[in-house]
Design an enzyme around this catalytic site. Structure first.
Site, PDB file in Angstrom:
ATOM      1  N   GLY A 172     -33.495 -29.586  33.892  1.00  0.00           N
ATOM      2  CA  GLY A 172     -34.869 -30.069  34.031  1.00  0.00           C
ATOM      3  C   GLY A 172     -35.021 -31.056  35.174  1.00  0.00           C
ATOM      4  O   GLY A 172     -35.826 -31.985  35.121  1.00  0.00           O
ATOM      5  N   LEU A 208     -36.379 -30.971  38.018  1.00  0.00           N
ATOM      6  CA  LEU A 208     -37.636 -31.025  38.781  1.00  0.00           C
ATOM      7  C   LEU A 208     -38.754 -31.686  37.990  1.00  0.00           C
ATOM      8  O   LEU A 208     -39.866 -31.838  38.484  1.00  0.00           O
ATOM      9  CB  LEU A 208     -38.068 -29.608  39.182  1.00  0.00           C
ATOM     10  CG  LEU A 208     -37.077 -28.826  40.051  1.00  0.00           C
ATOM     11  CD1 LEU A 208     -37.683 -27.490  40.465  1.00  0.00           C
ATOM     12  CD2 LEU A 208     -36.672 -29.623  41.286  1.00  0.00           C
ATOM     13  N   GLY A 209     -38.465 -32.118  36.784  1.00  0.00           N
ATOM     14  CA  GLY A 209     -39.498 -32.716  35.933  1.00  0.00           C
ATOM     15  C   GLY A 209     -39.730 -34.176  36.260  1.00  0.00           C
ATOM     16  O   GLY A 209     -39.159 -34.738  37.201  1.00  0.00           O
ATOM     17  N   GLN A 210     -40.601 -34.831  35.439  1.00  0.00           N
ATOM     18  CA  GLN A 210     -40.986 -36.219  35.716  1.00  0.00           C
ATOM     19  C   GLN A 210     -39.782 -37.151  35.674  1.00  0.00           C
ATOM     20  O   GLN A 210     -39.600 -37.983  36.567  1.00  0.00           O
ATOM     21  CB  GLN A 210     -42.026 -36.692  34.679  1.00  0.00           C
ATOM     22  CG  GLN A 210     -42.594 -38.058  34.979  1.00  0.00           C
ATOM     23  CD  GLN A 210     -43.364 -38.675  33.814  1.00  0.00           C
ATOM     24  OE1 GLN A 210     -43.221 -38.272  32.655  1.00  0.00           O
ATOM     25  NE2 GLN A 210     -44.157 -39.679  34.117  1.00  0.00           N
ATOM     26  N   ASP A 241     -32.740 -26.535  37.437  1.00  0.00           N
ATOM     27  CA  ASP A 241     -34.037 -26.374  36.786  1.00  0.00           C
ATOM     28  C   ASP A 241     -34.315 -24.879  36.720  1.00  0.00           C
ATOM     29  O   ASP A 241     -33.736 -24.100  37.484  1.00  0.00           O
ATOM     30  CB  ASP A 241     -35.144 -27.098  37.589  1.00  0.00           C
ATOM     31  CG  ASP A 241     -36.398 -27.373  36.752  1.00  0.00           C
ATOM     32  OD1 ASP A 241     -36.633 -28.531  36.379  1.00  0.00           O
ATOM     33  OD2 ASP A 241     -37.113 -26.381  36.457  1.00  0.00           O
ATOM     34  N   ARG A 293     -36.952 -23.577  37.590  1.00  0.00           N
ATOM     35  CA  ARG A 293     -37.772 -23.213  38.749  1.00  0.00           C
ATOM     36  C   ARG A 293     -36.923 -23.302  40.022  1.00  0.00           C
ATOM     37  O   ARG A 293     -35.920 -24.013  40.052  1.00  0.00           O
ATOM     38  CB  ARG A 293     -38.964 -24.187  38.880  1.00  0.00           C
ATOM     39  CG  ARG A 293     -39.968 -24.107  37.750  1.00  0.00           C
ATOM     40  CD  ARG A 293     -40.915 -25.304  37.759  1.00  0.00           C
ATOM     41  NE  ARG A 293     -40.265 -26.525  37.265  1.00  0.00           N
ATOM     42  CZ  ARG A 293     -40.861 -27.728  37.272  1.00  0.00           C
ATOM     43  NH1 ARG A 293     -42.070 -27.871  37.808  1.00  0.00           N
ATOM     44  NH2 ARG A 293     -40.242 -28.786  36.771  1.00  0.00           N
ATOM     45  N   TYR A 314     -43.503 -30.197  19.190  1.00  0.00           N
ATOM     46  CA  TYR A 314     -42.652 -31.026  20.058  1.00  0.00           C
ATOM     47  C   TYR A 314     -41.922 -32.070  19.225  1.00  0.00           C
ATOM     48  O   TYR A 314     -40.709 -32.244  19.337  1.00  0.00           O
ATOM     49  CB  TYR A 314     -43.533 -31.693  21.106  1.00  0.00           C
ATOM     50  CG  TYR A 314     -42.845 -32.639  22.042  1.00  0.00           C
ATOM     51  CD1 TYR A 314     -43.163 -34.004  22.045  1.00  0.00           C
ATOM     52  CD2 TYR A 314     -41.902 -32.201  22.969  1.00  0.00           C
ATOM     53  CE1 TYR A 314     -42.549 -34.884  22.911  1.00  0.00           C
ATOM     54  CE2 TYR A 314     -41.292 -33.078  23.858  1.00  0.00           C
ATOM     55  CZ  TYR A 314     -41.627 -34.416  23.822  1.00  0.00           C
ATOM     56  OH  TYR A 314     -41.023 -35.297  24.688  1.00  0.00           O
ATOM     57  N   LYS A 330     -37.961 -32.701  18.429  1.00  0.00           N
ATOM     58  CA  LYS A 330     -37.315 -33.974  18.746  1.00  0.00           C
ATOM     59  C   LYS A 330     -36.530 -34.498  17.534  1.00  0.00           C
ATOM     60  O   LYS A 330     -35.418 -34.987  17.662  1.00  0.00           O
ATOM     61  CB  LYS A 330     -38.337 -34.992  19.248  1.00  0.00           C
ATOM     62  CG  LYS A 330     -38.827 -34.703  20.656  1.00  0.00           C
ATOM     63  CD  LYS A 330     -37.662 -34.697  21.646  1.00  0.00           C
ATOM     64  CE  LYS A 330     -38.000 -34.111  22.991  1.00  0.00           C
ATOM     65  NZ  LYS A 330     -36.832 -34.024  23.887  1.00  0.00           N
TER      66      LYS A 330
HETATM   67  C1  VAH Z   1     -45.565 -36.331  26.087  1.00  0.00           C
HETATM   68  N1  VAH Z   1     -44.758 -37.666  27.960  1.00  0.00           N
HETATM   69  O1  VAH Z   1     -46.657 -36.869  26.287  1.00  0.00           O
HETATM   70  C2  VAH Z   1     -44.332 -36.978  26.717  1.00  0.00           C
HETATM   71  C3  VAH Z   1     -43.701 -37.992  25.791  1.00  0.00           C
HETATM   72  C4  VAH Z   1     -44.082 -39.958  24.310  1.00  0.00           C
HETATM   73  C5  VAH Z   1     -44.713 -38.863  25.090  1.00  0.00           C
HETATM   74  O2  VAH Z   1     -42.831 -37.414  24.887  1.00  0.00           O
HETATM   75  O3  VAH Z   1     -45.434 -35.319  25.435  1.00  0.00           O
END
Ligand code: VAH
Length: 319
Positions: free
Chosen positions: A8, A10-12, A34, A36, A142, A146
């Site tokens: 990952g 290329l991500g933030q 990545d 991409r 998500y 996690k």
């Molecule tokens: C999101 N930037 O907004 C991520 C992060 C705490 C937020 O996990 O999904």
């Protein structure tokens, strides 16, 4: 001998972690990957780069073995809002990708960093000063990945002795790369809009309080955790870390101290508003402070001033 692999890239987070790792280990020691292809000017392109889909376990294991990787920073993930739009893809990337990384790292005894998130908490978690150890029943895909990821990482640490560590990142604010598909993305978009249009329309309501962190603090926390003495760690996956919390209204007011004419508007996105309201407002990060010496350097005022300065500098270079 190549030591570090980043997924990952290329991500933030990857856009700033890869250059930081290359400054620490040496450019040729850090392989950025990545799914991409990398755009020519991307910060992760200043050294070794390969395309990698982390859901392809064989390809991932072959890459780790070929380069004799000793440390993996596994950043590849689908973030909160995008995961709600495509939960099946998010499960594959966030869980199958993680499983592949842990299995490959186990076989070559590599150390692993896996980011968790405040999204690992849910609406019935205490939302103020959220404890390190507390109920975790998120109601987003998500968040489910996690929590499952935290449990899987701790299983690999306990069952196989894998040195895997993680941080529950708050909303991250950076000027290097745009985030993608997150609920906290407003706190990055607002700066670009402030400079270009002197106004911004927030998709979260004015009083939506969330824990936030400037990317330099998040990168330093990541490197400090991975270099911490394992004998001191009573936790592993994953540590609460806190810098400051703010609402869109407070962030707008801080920007207005630098740009008095900046105007803030609101058009609430019900999905992302509901996600944000299920997350903590502030965190108890005493475990990180006690076990590996965590200390933030940027508060809301410091982050805002630096973001505006760095983005203005970059705009001048692009002229
Ligand atoms: C999101 N930037 O907004 C991520 C992060 C705490 C937020 O996990 O999904």
């Amino acid at each position: 001998m190549l030591k570090v692999l980043v997924t990952g890239a290329l991500g933030q987070v990857g856009s700033e972690l890869v250059p930081a790792l290359r400054r620490f280990y040496g450019t040729e020691q850090v392989l950025a990957t990545d799914i991409r292809g990398a755009p020519a000017e991307h910060p992760s392109l200043g050294g070794p780069y390969e395309q990698l889909d982390c859901t392809n376990g064989n390809a991932l294991r072959e890459l780790l073995e070929r380069h004799r990787v000793k440390v993996v920073y596994h950043l590849a993930a689908i973030l909160s809002a995008r995961a709600e739009a495509d939960p099946q893809l998010a499960w594959r990337v966030n869980m199958e990708g993680l499983y592949n990384v842990l299995e490959a790292a186990r076989q070559i005894n590599a150390q692993v960093f896996v980011p968790s998130s405040i999204a690992a908490f849910g609406p019935n978690t205490p939302q103020d000063h959220t404890p390190q150890d507390t109920i975790q029943r998120p109601n987003t895909l998500y968040g489910v990945t996690k929590v499952a990821g935290e449990l899987l990482c701790d299983y690999y640490a306990l069952r196989f002795g894998l040195d895997v560590r993680g941080l529950r990142y708050p909303g991250l604010i950076s000027y290097t790369a745009h985030p993608g598909g997150g609920t906290t993305d407003y706190a990055v978009e607002i700066f670009h809009h402030a400079l270009r249009h002197n106004q911004y329309t927030s998709f979260l309501g004015p009083d939506t309080r969330l824990p936030m962190m400037y990317m330099p603090d998040a990168i330093r926390a990541t490197l400090e955790l991975m270099q911490a003495d394992p004998a001191r760690l009573r936790h592993r996956n994953a540590f609460n870390i806190m810098a400051f919390s703010c609402t869109p209204a407070e962030l707008a007011a801080e920007i207005q101290k630098h740009r008095p004419g900046f105007k803030m508007h609101y058009a609430v996105d019900p999905l992302r508003q509901a996600i944000a309201e299920s997350w903590p407002r502030t965190l108890d990060d005493s475990a990180a402070r006690e076990e590996w010496g965590w200390q933030p350097h940027y508060d809301l005022a410091g982050m805002t001033a630096d973001m505006l300065e760095k983005l203005a500098e970059r705009a001048l270079k692009e002229v």
